[in-house]
Design a protein around this motif. Structure first.
Motif, mmCIF file in Angstrom:
data_model
loop_
_atom_site.group_PDB
_atom_site.id
_atom_site.type_symbol
_atom_site.label_atom_id
_atom_site.label_comp_id
_atom_site.label_asym_id
_atom_site.label_seq_id
_atom_site.Cartn_x
_atom_site.Cartn_y
_atom_site.Cartn_z
ATOM 1 N N ALA A 187 -67.190 -71.571 -32.549
ATOM 2 C CA ALA A 187 -68.500 -72.180 -32.393
ATOM 3 C C ALA A 187 -68.942 -72.654 -33.774
ATOM 4 O O ALA A 187 -68.591 -72.042 -34.787
ATOM 5 N N ARG A 188 -69.689 -73.743 -33.814
ATOM 6 C CA ARG A 188 -70.083 -74.309 -35.104
ATOM 7 C C ARG A 188 -71.559 -74.680 -35.092
ATOM 8 O O ARG A 188 -72.106 -75.109 -34.086
ATOM 9 N N LEU A 189 -72.172 -74.522 -36.274
ATOM 10 C CA LEU A 189 -73.565 -74.896 -36.507
ATOM 11 C C LEU A 189 -73.624 -75.656 -37.819
ATOM 12 O O LEU A 189 -73.042 -75.205 -38.815
ATOM 13 N N GLU A 190 -74.283 -76.783 -37.833
ATOM 14 C CA GLU A 190 -74.499 -77.536 -39.075
ATOM 15 C C GLU A 190 -75.965 -77.930 -39.149
ATOM 16 O O GLU A 190 -76.557 -78.314 -38.151
ATOM 17 N N ARG A 191 -76.520 -77.805 -40.354
ATOM 18 C CA ARG A 191 -77.940 -78.096 -40.571
ATOM 19 C C ARG A 191 -78.174 -78.746 -41.920
ATOM 20 O O ARG A 191 -77.575 -78.356 -42.917
ATOM 21 N N HIS A 192 -79.076 -79.695 -41.959
ATOM 22 C CA HIS A 192 -79.617 -80.246 -43.202
ATOM 23 C C HIS A 192 -80.963 -79.574 -43.422
ATOM 24 O O HIS A 192 -81.780 -79.492 -42.498
ATOM 25 N N LEU A 193 -81.193 -79.078 -44.641
ATOM 26 C CA LEU A 193 -82.425 -78.368 -44.966
ATOM 27 C C LEU A 193 -82.917 -78.820 -46.331
ATOM 28 O O LEU A 193 -82.190 -79.496 -47.068
ATOM 29 N N ASN A 194 -84.102 -78.407 -46.668
ATOM 30 C CA ASN A 194 -84.647 -78.595 -48.005
ATOM 31 C C ASN A 194 -85.115 -77.242 -48.512
ATOM 32 O O ASN A 194 -85.620 -76.434 -47.738
ATOM 33 N N GLY A 195 -84.936 -77.026 -49.807
ATOM 34 C CA GLY A 195 -85.395 -75.763 -50.371
ATOM 35 C C GLY A 195 -84.583 -75.350 -51.570
ATOM 36 O O GLY A 195 -83.836 -76.138 -52.147
ATOM 37 N N ASN A 196 -84.712 -74.089 -51.900
ATOM 38 C CA ASN A 196 -84.024 -73.521 -53.042
ATOM 39 C C ASN A 196 -82.689 -72.923 -52.603
ATOM 40 O O ASN A 196 -82.641 -72.044 -51.745
ATOM 41 N N PHE A 197 -81.614 -73.402 -53.181
ATOM 42 C CA PHE A 197 -80.260 -72.988 -52.837
ATOM 43 C C PHE A 197 -80.087 -71.477 -52.933
ATOM 44 O O PHE A 197 -79.625 -70.828 -51.990
ATOM 45 N N ASN A 198 -80.443 -70.897 -54.071
ATOM 46 C CA ASN A 198 -80.255 -69.463 -54.283
ATOM 47 C C ASN A 198 -81.113 -68.624 -53.336
ATOM 48 O O ASN A 198 -80.668 -67.590 -52.841
ATOM 49 N N ALA A 199 -82.324 -69.083 -53.085
ATOM 50 C CA ALA A 199 -83.209 -68.345 -52.181
ATOM 51 C C ALA A 199 -82.659 -68.360 -50.755
ATOM 52 O O ALA A 199 -82.663 -67.323 -50.074
ATOM 53 N N LEU A 200 -82.177 -69.510 -50.304
ATOM 54 C CA LEU A 200 -81.627 -69.594 -48.953
ATOM 55 C C LEU A 200 -80.343 -68.769 -48.834
ATOM 56 O O LEU A 200 -80.147 -68.049 -47.857
ATOM 57 N N ARG A 201 -79.492 -68.865 -49.824
ATOM 58 C CA ARG A 201 -78.249 -68.085 -49.814
ATOM 59 C C ARG A 201 -78.557 -66.590 -49.706
ATOM 60 O O ARG A 201 -77.958 -65.877 -48.896
ATOM 61 N N HIS A 202 -79.502 -66.105 -50.474
ATOM 62 C CA HIS A 202 -79.891 -64.695 -50.442
ATOM 63 C C HIS A 202 -80.536 -64.332 -49.096
ATOM 64 O O HIS A 202 -80.234 -63.279 -48.512
ATOM 65 N N TYR A 203 -81.415 -65.183 -48.609
ATOM 66 C CA TYR A 203 -82.110 -64.961 -47.334
ATOM 67 C C TYR A 203 -81.108 -64.823 -46.185
ATOM 68 O O TYR A 203 -81.213 -63.908 -45.349
ATOM 69 N N ILE A 204 -80.121 -65.712 -46.142
ATOM 70 C CA ILE A 204 -79.117 -65.653 -45.083
ATOM 71 C C ILE A 204 -78.285 -64.383 -45.206
ATOM 72 O O ILE A 204 -78.041 -63.694 -44.212
ATOM 73 N N HIS A 205 -77.857 -64.083 -46.411
ATOM 74 C CA HIS A 205 -77.040 -62.879 -46.620
ATOM 75 C C HIS A 205 -77.775 -61.628 -46.147
ATOM 76 O O HIS A 205 -77.221 -60.815 -45.392
#
Length: 112
Positions: free
Chosen positions: A2-20
């Protein structure tokens, strides 16, 4: 898969940490398997691989995620794998879909 792709705006490091944190904290069986990071100027790339046990499927499934930024513009691609017990074809994708659904909820609630 299964695959998900998204375009977003924001802070790279903050999103990476939030997802983790959301993936690891969202399932008692979730584990962080490995990562790779790369940057060049304003471009950053993070690859993450997670696994978790699928109670419904009775097996482990993986989620591979790539997050790319060019300044505040972000692109995320996530692909799940595993979750079937068949030899030649996939009988079910319940575990894969549930893992990807967790990421979908995280992204829907992200306020970058």
């Amino acid at each position: 898969m299964a695959r998900l792709e998204r375009h977003l705006n924001g802070n790279f490091n903050a999103l990476r940490h939030y997802i983790h944190e959301g993936i690891i904290g969202g399932s008692v069986s979730a584990s962080f398997e490995d990562s790779s990071d790369w940057s060049d100027g304003d471009t950053q790339v993070a690859v993450r691989v997670y696994e978790r046990y699928s109670w419904l499927g009775g097996n482990r499934v993986s989620l591979s995620m790539t997050l790319v930024s060019n300044g505040p513009r972000l692109f995320l691609s996530a692909i799940t794998s595993g979750g079937s017990q068949a030899i030649f074809f996939k009988i079910n994708r319940f575990g894969e879909d549930a893992f990807l659904d967790k990421l979908t909820v995280l992204l829907d609630n992200y306020r970058g």
